[in-house]
Design a protein around this motif. Structure first.
Motif, PDB file in Angstrom:
ATOM      1  N   ALA A 175      -5.402  -2.729  -3.096  1.00  0.00           N
ATOM      2  CA  ALA A 175      -5.937  -1.363  -3.078  1.00  0.00           C
ATOM      3  C   ALA A 175      -5.728  -0.707  -1.712  1.00  0.00           C
ATOM      4  N   VAL A 176      -5.968  -1.468  -0.640  1.00  0.00           N
ATOM      5  CA  VAL A 176      -5.808  -0.908   0.707  1.00  0.00           C
ATOM      6  C   VAL A 176      -4.335  -0.573   0.975  1.00  0.00           C
ATOM      7  N   GLY A 177      -3.435  -1.502   0.679  1.00  0.00           N
ATOM      8  CA  GLY A 177      -2.004  -1.248   0.897  1.00  0.00           C
ATOM      9  C   GLY A 177      -1.510  -0.065   0.091  1.00  0.00           C
ATOM     10  N   LEU A 178      -1.924  -0.020  -1.178  1.00  0.00           N
ATOM     11  CA  LEU A 178      -1.504   1.077  -2.047  1.00  0.00           C
ATOM     12  C   LEU A 178      -2.046   2.416  -1.549  1.00  0.00           C
ATOM     13  N   SER A 179      -3.285   2.447  -1.099  1.00  0.00           N
ATOM     14  CA  SER A 179      -3.897   3.699  -0.647  1.00  0.00           C
ATOM     15  C   SER A 179      -3.228   4.215   0.623  1.00  0.00           C
ATOM     16  N   ILE A 180      -2.962   3.321   1.573  1.00  0.00           N
ATOM     17  CA  ILE A 180      -2.347   3.744   2.838  1.00  0.00           C
ATOM     18  C   ILE A 180      -0.970   4.354   2.582  1.00  0.00           C
ATOM     19  N   CYS A 181      -0.178   3.696   1.768  1.00  0.00           N
ATOM     20  CA  CYS A 181       1.180   4.190   1.488  1.00  0.00           C
ATOM     21  C   CYS A 181       1.140   5.500   0.703  1.00  0.00           C
TER      22      CYS A 181
END
Length: 325
Positions: free
Chosen positions: A72-78
């Motif tokens: 979720a964190v990786g997807l949100s940042i990108c």
């Protein structure tokens, strides 16, 4: 079988989190900065892996929750990086109204790829674009000779043919009042600073092609070149464009800082990504060719033209210089 696949999902989650966070560290280490390019691709991979993981495995223990948080964190940042560029988001450069007073200026950008031998296709794209300004990079003596017919249509030129992917060819239908061949950070990487007469107003053009992040070219030079241009823009108040293959995406921290410091607008914001690199590998594609403008301009169009043998697509910008002093 599912137990054997689970480590793969863990590795994807760790990679995704690293790829998302590494470019945010403002480092000059090339292998950490390159992950900023493929934000869209990282989103797609993480989204597909997350959906598949949820379909295959039960959710409940702490380990699973931690892995899902990493996704979720990786997807949100990108996603947040590319979000401002999607159609419908806030635009930094407004669209020119039909019939509004001012002067049009069209600009064609293309990294021809020095090894490309399809000169006829490149020549055809340039002529079809009918651009007022044409700026080409990676042009050696062979390319200069192949594009010599353009000189009959573009009377104002600066033709700097070089090897090692450092050549620059500049063609203009508008008079050029001043030309500077400059080496802002590296003695083998040129840039051009041009002043053109646009219907009686002087417009400054910075034509650049910094090297990409890679082991043999320190990224410090890329950063320094952009900030030198930004510093100069802060000291002058005439209309200006910064154009070329930046070897950087618009959402990188460096380009955002350069744009803000120089008082520039990104025409692509709110209109689309317009991936210019990746003509030979569409999945690994990202926008590297840019035309940043001072607020003196409105926009009439952005077009990505058909490929012509290069690994870059030609990008055509249509600007409209509003009346002013």
């Amino acid at each position: 079988m599912l137990a054997l696949l689970e480590p793969v999902f863990v590795l994807i989650g760790v990679w995704g989190l690293f790829a998302a966070l590494a470019p945010k560290l403002r480092t000059e280490i090339w292998w950490m900065r390159i992950w900023v390019y493929g934000r869209l691709q990282t989103c797609l991979i993480l989204f597909a892996a997350l959906g598949l993981y949820l379909a295959l495995y039960p959710v409940g223990d702490i380990g699973t929750a931690t892995l899902l948080m990493a996704y979720a964190v990786g997807l949100s940042i990108c996603a947040l990086d590319i979000w401002p560029y999607l159609p419908g988001r806030k635009r930094e450069l407004r669209r020119a109204r039909p019939g509004s007073p001012g002067t049009p200026l069209s600009v064609l950008l293309l990294n021809v790829l020095q090894e490309n031998e399809d000169h006829a296709a490149v020549l055809a794209r340039i002529r079809d674009s009918d651009a007022d300004i044409v700026f080409l990079s990676e042009t050696n003596a062979r390319w200069r000779a192949a594009l010599a017919p353009l000189e009959a249509d573009y009377l104002h030129t600066f033709l700097l043919d070089k090897e090692d992917h450092n050549g620059l060819l500049f063609y203009s239908r508008h008079p050029v009042t001043r030309t500077q061949e400059r080496y802002l950070c590296q003695d083998h990487v040129p840039s051009l600073t041009m002043d053109i007469d646009l219907a009686g107003r002087e417009v400054r053009l910075y034509c650049i092609h910094p090297r990409p992040p890679r082991p043999r070219d320190d990224t410090q030079h890329l950063d320094d070149e952009l900030m030198i241009v930004a510093d100069e823009l802060r000291e002058q108040h005439r209309p200006a464009l910064v154009i070329g293959d930046f070897n950087e995406v618009g959402w990188s921290w460096m380009v955002k800082e350069f744009k803000q410091h120089g008082g520039l607008c990104d025409p692509k914001r709110g209109r689309g990504l317009y991936n210019s690199y990746g003509a030979k590998s569409p999945f690994l594609a990202w926008p590297l060719d840019h035309a940043f403008a001072t607020p003196h301009f409105d926009l009439t169009r952005i077009c990505r033209l058909r490929p012509c043998g290069s690994d870059h697509y030609p990008i055509l910008y249509g600007f409209h210089l509003r009346p002013g002093p």
